[in-house]
Scaffold this motif. Structure first.
Motif, PDB file in Angstrom:
ATOM      1  N   THR A  24       0.828  -1.211   0.000  1.00  0.00           N
ATOM      2  CA  THR A  24       0.000   0.000   0.000  1.00  0.00           C
ATOM      3  C   THR A  24       0.859   1.257   0.000  1.00  0.00           C
ATOM      4  OG1 THR A  24      -1.704  -1.203   1.238  1.00  0.00           O
ATOM      5  CG2 THR A  24      -1.852   1.199   1.202  1.00  0.00           C
ATOM      6  N   GLU A  27       2.516   1.698  -3.431  1.00  0.00           N
ATOM      7  CA  GLU A  27       1.544   2.096  -4.453  1.00  0.00           C
ATOM      8  C   GLU A  27       1.277   3.592  -4.385  1.00  0.00           C
ATOM      9  OE1 GLU A  27      -2.136   3.205  -6.271  1.00  0.00           O
ATOM     10  OE2 GLU A  27      -1.853   3.132  -4.086  1.00  0.00           O
ATOM     11  N   SER A  30       4.706   5.353  -5.838  1.00  0.00           N
ATOM     12  CA  SER A  30       5.318   4.930  -7.086  1.00  0.00           C
ATOM     13  C   SER A  30       4.879   5.810  -8.258  1.00  0.00           C
ATOM     14  CB  SER A  30       4.969   3.469  -7.373  1.00  0.00           C
ATOM     15  OG  SER A  30       5.431   3.080  -8.646  1.00  0.00           O
ATOM     16  N   ARG A  33       2.138   3.900 -10.447  1.00  0.00           N
ATOM     17  CA  ARG A  33       1.020   3.380  -9.645  1.00  0.00           C
ATOM     18  C   ARG A  33      -0.185   3.012 -10.514  1.00  0.00           C
ATOM     19  NH1 ARG A  33      -1.755   8.219  -6.248  1.00  0.00           N
ATOM     20  NH2 ARG A  33      -2.845   6.353  -5.534  1.00  0.00           N
ATOM     21  N   MET A  34      -0.642   1.795 -10.325  1.00  0.00           N
ATOM     22  CA  MET A  34      -1.869   1.283 -10.933  1.00  0.00           C
ATOM     23  C   MET A  34      -1.916   1.437 -12.453  1.00  0.00           C
ATOM     24  SD  MET A  34      -4.328  -0.089  -9.007  1.00  0.00           S
ATOM     25  CE  MET A  34      -4.016  -0.706  -7.365  1.00  0.00           C
ATOM     26  N   MET A 110      -7.622  -2.829  -5.409  1.00  0.00           N
ATOM     27  CA  MET A 110      -6.533  -3.160  -4.493  1.00  0.00           C
ATOM     28  C   MET A 110      -7.001  -4.142  -3.423  1.00  0.00           C
ATOM     29  SD  MET A 110      -4.550   0.461  -3.827  1.00  0.00           S
ATOM     30  CE  MET A 110      -3.751  -0.234  -2.374  1.00  0.00           C
ATOM     31  N   ILE A 152       1.280  -2.389  -6.770  1.00  0.00           N
ATOM     32  CA  ILE A 152       1.761  -1.154  -7.393  1.00  0.00           C
ATOM     33  C   ILE A 152       1.191  -0.985  -8.799  1.00  0.00           C
ATOM     34  CG2 ILE A 152       3.805   0.064  -8.238  1.00  0.00           C
ATOM     35  CD1 ILE A 152       5.386  -1.311  -5.993  1.00  0.00           C
TER      36      ILE A 152
END
Length: 437
Positions: A24, A27, A30, A33-34, A110, A152
């Motif tokens: 978490t 993520e 980063s 992210r996603m 997530m 991530i």
């Protein structure tokens, strides 16, 4: 519950806690992210607005309108988001998320990813704990503690692999079989190159397992058809566009190029198929693809022959699945997050460990080494070292050494699949001799 089972459970729970907290946190910070989930989310939103989900310009327009292109996204990051590489069957399962605003949608994704992977891990620990609870807990805890990239990137592998593992448990333990059929069907629809050979095992095993395979195939078609028909109506040329998107990533130096010229095999979520190792010897797709197929095809044929001719039993099934779960990652495109399929090898490793003798140490060695070199944290540490390697040096010995150092995961996975295939074949032969006598 015995002290050994409690200790094993503590190891697994420690891995769960590390997975949730570290994943978490990473993520949130980063730059990538996603990005994989954003690609699914936006392409599905395109489809809901009757726009072509496989045309980059259409997806980019919707992305900017929805605010899912971040300032930190690089050119390659934007390409990942706007050039969808997912089959239209994925749309059938992405619609509930695409109906929500981005914030709740990605939080729900997530939670589903983490929850499904932890649940699948617990099921595999529960099987392995019947033989070696502490070892099973340690191996699974380590795998979970090194699964941050799944969170991530938000890649579908986290969900697809977890559902595949849950389905295997349902079929082999003969519990909640209808749920297992649905889980494997969703896994096949989302990531067929992860779950396909696992499904093939149940088809080859015969008996009630073949019945489960046919039921799963019908469920896969039924669940995938709405997304496929929807995509065909909005984008009649989706197959050509999807092929074009895949080719854009596979060009020399592209994200999905396994050669040393690309950063695709090196960074977070690194590629782990054999092409990445063979490309160091000769950077030619004809060479490294052919070499990978020549290595993997005989192993696959031997495995399929033994699976077809063996009488299924839970013990032999776990050994067979351990062999194919590792082999499936080698001949075609796979990345580190797909290696969560190694969960299926833990029960086999625990069984061999409980038998004692030299074989227990071989099982522990191949499992531990493969888990370490497909893990996220060790790979982050190794990444800086790989960048300093001088790949231009000549000489076969130097090439072999650099290949083994830069891409240990494919070689270790190959050794692991050969080991479990050897165990599978030898035990089938022993069983046949016992039946004859």
């Amino acid at each position: 519950m015995t002290n050994a089972r409690l200790d094993g459970l503590r190891f697994m729970l420690l891995g769960c806690l590390t997975f949730i907290l570290l994943g978490t946190a990473m993520e949130e910070t980063s730059d990538a992210r996603m990005k994989d989930f954003r690609a699914i989310y936006i392409s599905t939103r395109c489809l809901m607005q009757h726009s072509d989900p496989y045309r980059e310009s259409e997806v980019l327009r919707v992305s900017r309108a929805e605010g899912t292109i971040y300032p930190s996204d690089t050119g390659m990051g934007q390409q990942i988001i706007t050039r969808s590489m997912y089959l239209p069957s994925t749309f059938s399962f992405a619609v509930p998320f695409a109906m929500l605003p981005w914030g709740p949608a990605h939080l729900l994704w997530m939670a589903l990813t983490m929850g499904s992977l932890i649940f699948a891990s617990f099921l595999m620990w529960n099987v392995g704990a019947n033989y070696a609870p502490v070892l099973s807990g340690a191996l699974i805890g380590f795998l979970l503690a090194n699964s941050e990239v799944v969170i991530i990137f938000g890649n579908t592998a986290g969900l697809a692999v977890s559902l595949c593992v849950v389905a295997v448990w349902c079929f082999l333990c003969e519990r909640f079989v209808p749920a297992g059929i649905v889980c494997l069907a969703i896994s096949l629809a989302i990531k067929p190159h992860d779950a396909g050979l696992v499904w093939l095992y149940f088809f080859l095993a015969g008996g009630v397992f073949r019945k489960r395979a046919w039921q799963t195939l019908l469920a896969t078609v039924a669940l995938s058809l709405p997304g496929v028909l929807w995509a065909w109506r909005v984008s009649p040329h989706w197959m050509q566009e999807l092929h074009s998107n895949i080719q854009a990533f596979a060009v020399h130096g592209g994200l999905c190029d396994p050669s040393p010229a690309s950063m695709g095999p090196h960074g977070l979520g690194a590629m782990i198929n054999l092409q990445t190792a063979f490309s160091i010897f000769r950077d030619d797709p004809h060479f490294y693809n052919l070499a990978s197929y020549l290595v993997c095809t005989p192993l696959l044929l031997v495995w399929a022959f033994v699976a077809l001719r063996s009488r299924p039993s839970p013990a032999r099934a776990w050994i067979s699945l351990a062999a194919i779960a590792t082999l499936t990652m080698l001949p075609i495109y796979h990345r580190q997050y797909d290696a969560k399929l190694l969960l299926l090898t833990v029960p086999a490793c625990a069984m061999l460990w409980s038998e004692g003798g030299l074989i227990r140490w071989f099982a522990l060695a191949v499992n531990s080494a493969s888990l370490v070199w497909t893990a996220d944290i060790p790979w982050m540490i190794l990444g800086g070292f790989i960048k300093s390697l001088r790949l231009s040096e000549t000489g076969h010995s130097g090439q072999i050494l650099r290949s083994a150092m830069a891409f240990p995961a494919p070689f270790l996975l190959l050794a692991m699949s050969i080991f479990y295939l050897w165990v599978y074949v030898s035990r089938r032969s022993a069983a046949a001799e016992s039946a004859e006598s």
